[in-house]
Scaffold this motif. Sequence first.
Motif, PDB file in Angstrom:
ATOM      1  N   ARG A  61      36.739  42.246  47.566  1.00  0.00           N
ATOM      2  CA  ARG A  61      36.557  41.689  46.229  1.00  0.00           C
ATOM      3  C   ARG A  61      35.150  41.129  46.017  1.00  0.00           C
ATOM      4  O   ARG A  61      34.730  40.953  44.869  1.00  0.00           O
ATOM      5  CB  ARG A  61      37.598  40.602  45.969  1.00  0.00           C
ATOM      6  CG  ARG A  61      39.038  41.117  45.981  1.00  0.00           C
ATOM      7  CD  ARG A  61      40.052  40.043  45.602  1.00  0.00           C
ATOM      8  NE  ARG A  61      39.798  39.549  44.260  1.00  0.00           N
ATOM      9  CZ  ARG A  61      39.540  38.296  43.965  1.00  0.00           C
ATOM     10  NH1 ARG A  61      39.474  37.378  44.925  1.00  0.00           N
ATOM     11  NH2 ARG A  61      39.327  37.915  42.716  1.00  0.00           N
ATOM     12  N   ASP A  91      43.832  35.489  45.749  1.00  0.00           N
ATOM     13  CA  ASP A  91      43.267  36.826  45.995  1.00  0.00           C
ATOM     14  C   ASP A  91      44.318  37.899  45.721  1.00  0.00           C
ATOM     15  O   ASP A  91      44.023  38.937  45.112  1.00  0.00           O
ATOM     16  CB  ASP A  91      42.784  36.940  47.443  1.00  0.00           C
ATOM     17  CG  ASP A  91      41.555  36.109  47.733  1.00  0.00           C
ATOM     18  OD1 ASP A  91      40.857  35.712  46.775  1.00  0.00           O
ATOM     19  OD2 ASP A  91      41.282  35.849  48.926  1.00  0.00           O
ATOM     20  N   HIS A  93      46.967  37.642  43.782  1.00  0.00           N
ATOM     21  CA  HIS A  93      47.252  37.681  42.338  1.00  0.00           C
ATOM     22  C   HIS A  93      46.178  38.453  41.578  1.00  0.00           C
ATOM     23  O   HIS A  93      46.479  39.209  40.638  1.00  0.00           O
ATOM     24  CB  HIS A  93      47.355  36.258  41.785  1.00  0.00           C
ATOM     25  CG  HIS A  93      48.497  35.484  42.362  1.00  0.00           C
ATOM     26  ND1 HIS A  93      48.495  34.117  42.461  1.00  0.00           N
ATOM     27  CD2 HIS A  93      49.685  35.896  42.883  1.00  0.00           C
ATOM     28  CE1 HIS A  93      49.627  33.710  43.015  1.00  0.00           C
ATOM     29  NE2 HIS A  93      50.359  34.766  43.279  1.00  0.00           N
ATOM     30  N   ALA A  94      44.914  38.286  41.982  1.00  0.00           N
ATOM     31  CA  ALA A  94      43.822  38.993  41.313  1.00  0.00           C
ATOM     32  C   ALA A  94      43.947  40.498  41.518  1.00  0.00           C
ATOM     33  O   ALA A  94      43.765  41.284  40.570  1.00  0.00           O
ATOM     34  CB  ALA A  94      42.477  38.490  41.837  1.00  0.00           C
ATOM     35  N   ARG A  97      46.863  41.747  39.369  1.00  0.00           N
ATOM     36  CA  ARG A  97      46.497  41.847  37.947  1.00  0.00           C
ATOM     37  C   ARG A  97      45.635  43.071  37.677  1.00  0.00           C
ATOM     38  O   ARG A  97      45.844  43.782  36.685  1.00  0.00           O
ATOM     39  CB  ARG A  97      45.748  40.577  37.511  1.00  0.00           C
ATOM     40  CG  ARG A  97      46.631  39.356  37.312  1.00  0.00           C
ATOM     41  CD  ARG A  97      45.875  38.275  36.547  1.00  0.00           C
ATOM     42  NE  ARG A  97      44.634  37.877  37.239  1.00  0.00           N
ATOM     43  CZ  ARG A  97      44.566  36.917  38.145  1.00  0.00           C
ATOM     44  NH1 ARG A  97      45.661  36.254  38.505  1.00  0.00           N
ATOM     45  NH2 ARG A  97      43.405  36.594  38.703  1.00  0.00           N
ATOM     46  N   ASP A  98      44.679  43.318  38.568  1.00  0.00           N
ATOM     47  CA  ASP A  98      43.786  44.454  38.366  1.00  0.00           C
ATOM     48  C   ASP A  98      44.530  45.783  38.500  1.00  0.00           C
ATOM     49  O   ASP A  98      44.239  46.735  37.759  1.00  0.00           O
ATOM     50  CB  ASP A  98      42.633  44.395  39.371  1.00  0.00           C
ATOM     51  CG  ASP A  98      41.665  43.260  39.082  1.00  0.00           C
ATOM     52  OD1 ASP A  98      41.712  42.708  37.957  1.00  0.00           O
ATOM     53  OD2 ASP A  98      40.865  42.904  39.977  1.00  0.00           O
TER      54      ASP A  98
END
Length: 281
Positions: A61, A91, A93-94, A97-98
């Motif tokens: 990321r 991390d 969750h990101a 979402r992506d």
Amino acid sequence: MPGANERALEKAKGLPADALILDLEDAVAPAAKQEARTRVCAAVAAGAYGRREVAIRVNGRDTPWHADDLRAAAQAGPDAVVVPKIGSPADVHAVERDLDAAGAPGHTLIWAMVETPIAMLRALEIAQASPRLAVLVMGTNDLANELRAQHVPGRAPLLTGLGLCLLAARASGKAILDGVYNDVRDAEGFAAECRQGRELGFDGKTLIHPGQVEPCNRAFSPSAEQLAEAAEIVRAWADAEAAGRGVVTVNGRMIENLHVDNARRLLAVDAAIAGRPRALR
């Protein structure tokens, strides 16, 4: 398998591995990142690897390639994306979402690489962060580096981290894979580390060379003796239940529910191995 190497991606079609990680990260030079992304995603979308689980390892990321990697992987629809340096639930969750924003199908799961001291300490939170997260992958090279530890037989400097992550995986119902073994010429050391990984409780091991696949398969497969004992335990338990007996012994050993559960698990693993395509056996 290095994503920029067309020959390696082709060779992967014949490997007797349960899962393939097509790599866009460490195995690919910066100048080849875009080409590797295109090649790997095309291979995945084409279904080139049969019934093997296929994962794409994206760049971390904190790199300029991560967002494009994740979007392309989501559209290719692999079984999983492997994400390096996961250190917190945020991390996970990101990434989730992506993936959702890029239209990733529901079957594309997250395999989180845990490879830092903070990840060891947050392993349970990470493992429970999302139902899309299915596997913890030990990044033992990076962990040893951050601990300033040495790679030694028995991996004593890493055992605390390995144990914390194993506890987290079992507590949350996730699979967990042991880290890589770097010296591809050291067959004896590799076999010893495979045995240790299985004895600790890992579900499998990540590999860096095709020559490691067969010995790893042997190490993580139930032996004939284990399977014979497992079958005997299950039979004895069933006979005792049918007869209304409350005490079961096999070879002089008292048998409880936990022994039966483990026996059934071993037999299920063997059945899964037997059910693989012949090229994977």
